[in-house]
Design an enzyme around this catalytic site. Sequence first.
Site, PDB file in Angstrom:
ATOM      1  N   ASP A  16     -26.471  23.081  63.920  1.00 37.55           N
ATOM      2  CA  ASP A  16     -25.198  22.906  64.937  1.00 37.55           C
ATOM      3  C   ASP A  16     -24.201  22.076  64.028  1.00 37.55           C
ATOM      4  OD1 ASP A  16     -23.933  23.453  67.082  1.00 37.55           O
ATOM      5  OD2 ASP A  16     -24.859  21.849  68.157  1.00 37.55           O
ATOM      6  N   HIS A  33     -18.976  28.794  59.781  1.00 34.83           N
ATOM      7  CA  HIS A  33     -20.260  29.328  59.904  1.00 34.83           C
ATOM      8  C   HIS A  33     -20.606  30.057  58.389  1.00 34.83           C
ATOM      9  CE1 HIS A  33     -20.471  29.238  63.996  1.00 34.83           C
ATOM     10  NE2 HIS A  33     -19.491  30.097  64.066  1.00 34.83           N
ATOM     11  N   LEU A 127     -43.537  29.686  50.226  1.00 35.44           N
ATOM     12  CA  LEU A 127     -42.861  29.159  51.306  1.00 35.44           C
ATOM     13  C   LEU A 127     -42.578  30.252  52.412  1.00 35.44           C
ATOM     14  CD1 LEU A 127     -40.713  26.626  52.121  1.00 35.44           C
ATOM     15  CD2 LEU A 127     -39.094  28.232  52.060  1.00 35.44           C
TER      16      LEU A 127
HETATM   17  C1  IPE Z   1     -27.718  25.853  69.396  1.00 32.42           C
HETATM   18  O1  IPE Z   1     -26.410  25.474  69.143  1.00 32.42           O
HETATM   19  C2  IPE Z   1     -28.184  27.000  69.123  1.00 32.42           C
HETATM   20  C3  IPE Z   1     -27.854  27.438  67.330  1.00 32.42           C
HETATM   21  C4  IPE Z   1     -27.930  26.416  66.557  1.00 32.42           C
HETATM   22  C5  IPE Z   1     -28.418  28.784  67.189  1.00 32.42           C
HETATM   23  P1  IPE Z   1     -25.460  25.759  70.396  1.00 32.42           P
HETATM   24  O2  IPE Z   1     -23.958  24.954  69.733  1.00 32.42           O
HETATM   25  O3  IPE Z   1     -25.451  27.116  70.692  1.00 32.42           O
HETATM   26  O4  IPE Z   1     -25.986  24.692  71.480  1.00 32.42           O
HETATM   27  P2  IPE Z   1     -25.233  24.120  72.818  1.00 32.42           P
HETATM   28  O5  IPE Z   1     -24.763  25.022  73.334  1.00 32.42           O
HETATM   29  O6  IPE Z   1     -24.403  22.839  72.259  1.00 32.42           O
HETATM   30  O7  IPE Z   1     -26.431  23.523  73.526  1.00 32.42           O
HETATM   31  C1  IPE Z   2     -23.988  26.328  65.153  1.00 34.39           C
HETATM   32  O1  IPE Z   2     -22.697  25.915  65.044  1.00 34.39           O
HETATM   33  C2  IPE Z   2     -24.027  27.806  64.667  1.00 34.39           C
HETATM   34  C3  IPE Z   2     -24.372  28.722  65.916  1.00 34.39           C
HETATM   35  C4  IPE Z   2     -24.880  28.171  67.171  1.00 34.39           C
HETATM   36  C5  IPE Z   2     -24.267  30.135  65.823  1.00 34.39           C
HETATM   37  P1  IPE Z   2     -21.562  25.782  66.326  1.00 34.39           P
HETATM   38  O2  IPE Z   2     -20.829  27.113  66.055  1.00 34.39           O
HETATM   39  O3  IPE Z   2     -22.314  25.545  67.562  1.00 34.39           O
HETATM   40  O4  IPE Z   2     -20.662  24.782  65.948  1.00 34.39           O
HETATM   41  P2  IPE Z   2     -20.062  23.708  66.961  1.00 34.39           P
HETATM   42  O5  IPE Z   2     -21.226  23.017  68.029  1.00 34.39           O
HETATM   43  O6  IPE Z   2     -19.078  24.294  67.840  1.00 34.39           O
HETATM   44  O7  IPE Z   2     -19.659  22.602  66.243  1.00 34.39           O
HETATM   45 MG    MG Z   3     -22.866  23.897  68.622  1.00 37.46          MG
END
Ligand code: IPE
Ligand code: IPE
Ligand code: MG
Length: 232
Positions: A16, A33, A127
């Site tokens: 995240d 990403h 792994l």
């Molecule tokens: C959790 O991240 C899901 C992934 C990293 C794939 P999100 O950014 O979607 O989570 P929330 O919405 O903050 O809970």
């Molecule tokens: C995690 O990064 C990747 C996915 C959930 C696909 P985010 O896209 O949620 O990044 P933030 O939380 O907005 O910074």
């Molecule tokens: Mg996120």
Amino acid sequence: METAVKIPRHVAFILDGNGRWAEQRSLPRLEGHRAGVNNIRPILKFLNNHGVRYVTLYAFSTENWNRPQEEVNGIFHLLESVMSKEARELHKNGVRILHIGRMDGLSPKLQKSINRAQKLTSSNTGLTLVFAFNYGGRAEILDAVRKFVASGTPVDTLDEKAFAKYLYTADLPDVDLVIRTGGEIRTSNFLIWQAAYSEYYFTSVFWPDFNEAELEKALLNYSQRQRRFGGL
Ligand code: IPE
Ligand code: IPE
Ligand code: MG
């Protein structure tokens, strides 16, 4: 790192903070990403060198469909390209690739590259790398219940061990350590059955910035935990 540290067998990551990493740099979210995907390789290498045997990466949740179509498409495109580009190299290193989550809904190209990577690496003994794409813990439990009912197995034979065989993770050991980057302190529907007794490590570092030094901190922290599983 000292050799006496306890090494987790299965480490699972909630990747995240990609979007905020990009926003901080005035870049489009997709660049975050991209940076996140590029961070996978060095982290895997470090874990492999430290003797971790199973790594699970949560990269797209069943709730991430709520994002703008453009971001979803961009993420799938990146995941597809990492799958097809890295599979050969991972295969050379003895890595076994698996996918957990619902295949339905993923782009046909991504489905194809996942199937190809799984097939190519299926007999590897190094792994195990598990990609959680279109994964949700509640969806997984529902899917397991459906499979169980469809199997016609008498319900009185069902215990926790038997039920776990219907989950996407049927052949994987429970998670020892869950690492969540990006500062949120929640599970966001990740491995809710398998991580029932996991240790959690939360860090505010955004995933694209989560490097070897941060990982070492997490592993050191884990090795100082006392796991009791309800015992004394
Ligand atoms: C959790 O991240 C899901 C992934 C990293 C794939 P999100 O950014 O979607 O989570 P929330 O919405 O903050 O809970
Ligand atoms: C995690 O990064 C990747 C996915 C959930 C696909 P985010 O896209 O949620 O990044 P933030 O939380 O907005 O910074
Ligand atoms: Mg996120």
